[in-house]
Design an enzyme around this catalytic site. Structure first.
Site, PDB file in Angstrom:
ATOM      1  N   LYS A   1       0.850  -1.207   0.000  1.00 19.16           N
ATOM      2  CA  LYS A   1       0.000   0.000   0.000  1.00 19.16           C
ATOM      3  C   LYS A   1       0.875   1.241   0.000  1.00 19.16           C
ATOM      4  O   LYS A   1       2.021   1.231   0.471  1.00 19.16           O
ATOM      5  CB  LYS A   1      -0.964   0.014   1.186  1.00 19.16           C
ATOM      6  CG  LYS A   1      -0.325   0.203   2.576  1.00 19.16           C
ATOM      7  CD  LYS A   1      -0.251   1.645   3.069  1.00 19.16           C
ATOM      8  CE  LYS A   1       0.401   1.685   4.458  1.00 19.16           C
ATOM      9  NZ  LYS A   1       1.026   2.917   4.828  1.00 19.16           N
TER      10      LYS A   1
ATOM     11  N   VAL B   1      11.040  -3.942   3.539  1.00 18.69           N
ATOM     12  CA  VAL B   1      10.690  -3.981   4.970  1.00 18.69           C
ATOM     13  C   VAL B   1      11.015  -2.622   5.584  1.00 18.69           C
ATOM     14  O   VAL B   1      12.002  -1.982   5.211  1.00 18.69           O
ATOM     15  CB  VAL B   1      11.505  -5.109   5.658  1.00 18.69           C
ATOM     16  CG1 VAL B   1      11.268  -5.117   7.168  1.00 18.69           C
ATOM     17  CG2 VAL B   1      11.146  -6.469   5.051  1.00 18.69           C
TER      18      VAL B   1
ATOM     19  N   GLY C   1       4.137  -4.004   4.308  1.00 21.46           N
ATOM     20  CA  GLY C   1       4.664  -5.315   3.894  1.00 21.46           C
ATOM     21  C   GLY C   1       4.142  -6.454   4.767  1.00 21.46           C
ATOM     22  O   GLY C   1       3.564  -7.414   4.255  1.00 21.46           O
ATOM     23  N   GLY C   2       4.324  -6.352   6.074  1.00 19.61           N
ATOM     24  CA  GLY C   2       3.876  -7.401   7.001  1.00 19.61           C
ATOM     25  C   GLY C   2       2.363  -7.501   7.037  1.00 19.61           C
ATOM     26  O   GLY C   2       1.800  -8.602   7.035  1.00 19.61           O
TER      27      GLY C   2
ATOM     28  N   ASP D   1      -3.086  -1.895   9.900  1.00 18.52           N
ATOM     29  CA  ASP D   1      -3.228  -1.773   8.440  1.00 18.52           C
ATOM     30  C   ASP D   1      -3.808  -3.032   7.783  1.00 18.52           C
ATOM     31  O   ASP D   1      -4.046  -3.043   6.579  1.00 18.52           O
ATOM     32  CB  ASP D   1      -1.856  -1.516   7.789  1.00 18.52           C
ATOM     33  CG  ASP D   1      -1.376  -0.087   8.013  1.00 18.52           C
ATOM     34  OD1 ASP D   1      -2.205   0.780   8.335  1.00 18.52           O
ATOM     35  OD2 ASP D   1      -0.159   0.138   7.856  1.00 18.52           O
TER      36      ASP D   1
END
Ligand code: C5P
Length: 289
Positions: free
Chosen positions: A9, A95, A101-102, A136
């Site tokens: 995102k 990262v 990412g996570g 998120d």
């Protein structure tokens, strides 16, 4: 083996409101999914064990990894703690970049497990699990273009982002989230993005109107690393971007380019050589679940 894409995102805007009684700040952000993605490979097991290995050795394979946390919460919700998942994540999203990412990996795991289920949860039920995994994650489950409020979990879908190309560049450093919020709290004055104007600009499908209003309040904090952020923004603008801002808590910065922009690939190559990571991407619209 089952696979699912986990789209990164970008923050088209990021605004911060009051500090709440739980210590968190209330947020107002316009988020956008992009085609840069990780790929999740998942094998369902019946041993109750959940692991997620990745292409990056320093990412934990246990519950500190949001993908593992998401799978655990999914199995708990459907009352199948006997189930397990063996995952392998091909990381492409940088990262510590402010690109979720996570969270996007966790969201992809929720979508994938729900797709495999003989009795899938409703979208609302899946979003309720997502919210407990991370701020998120709920956005990343459906993606597209959305206004995210609260801690990021109160979502209002918006008009699709007009067709364009994004160029994302991440310098080698990352910026810690609590540190950035503390620096923001120390600012004497706060400028706010015109979120309503941005929503209108999205309705009008006007890239110049959107780009004029893109704004991330974290760029205003006093931190020497914002000098590099500003430098990358200038490189993107000089390379033909219509607008450029930092995404989330950084340190990645992106520019919006019209579809017919020349030399985006050359710019990506030059930025990669200089800062370590750069990639081109396009907007991804909301996924139906
Ligand atoms: O969401 P995350 O766990 O990355 O947040 C780390 C820290 O950043 C929180 O403990 C809190 O101090 C701060 N934060 C905040 N308001 C938010 C999100 C994070 O103050 N909406």
């Amino acid at each position: 083996m089952h696979t699912e894409s986990a789209w990164a995102k970008l923050n088209i805007s990021l605004d911060i409101g009051e500090k709440r009684s739980d210590g968190f700040h209330s947020m107002k952000m316009i988020m956008q999914s992009i085609s840069l993605c990780d790929t999740i490979e998942l094998e369902l097991t019946e041993d109750g064990k959940i692991t997620a290995d990745t292409t990056l050795p320093y990412i934990p394979a246990d519950e500190r990894n949001l993908a593992v946390k998401a799978a655990k919460k999914y199995f708990e919700t459907i009352d199948r703690k006997d189930l397990g998942a063996k995952m392998y994540i091909h990381k492409r999203i940088p990262v510590g970049a402010g690109m979720a990412g996570g969270s996007s990996d966790a969201a992809a795991v929720l979508r994938l497990l729900n797709r495999l289920s003989p009795d899938p949860l409703s979208a609302a039920e899946l979003l309720a699990i997502a919210e407990t995994v991370g701020s998120d994650v709920a956005f990343c489950v459906q993606g597209g273009t959305a206004l995210a409020e609260g801690r990021g979990e109160i979502l209002t879908p918006l008009c699709d982002f007009p067709s364009c190309r994004f160029v994302v560049c991440k310098p080698k450093f990352s910026i810690s989230t609590p540190e950035l919020f503390n620096s923001f709290d120390r600012l004497k004055t706060h400028v706010h993005p015109d979120t309503a104007g941005l929503i209108e600009a999205l309705k009008n499908q006007s890239i110049p109107e959107i780009c004029r209003r893109m704004y991330n309040v974290f760029e205003d904090v006093e931190d020497r690393r914002m000098k590099t952020v500003a430098e990358i923004k200038s490189r993107l603008m000089d390379g033909g971007a219509v607008g450029a801002i930092m995404t989330g808590t950084g340190s990645a910065v992106f520019g919006v380019f019209k579809d017919d922009a020349m030399d985006v690939d050359a710019l990506v190559k030059a930025l990669k050589a200089e800062y370590g990571f750069a990639a081109a991407a396009v907007p991804v619209n909301q996924i139906s679940i």
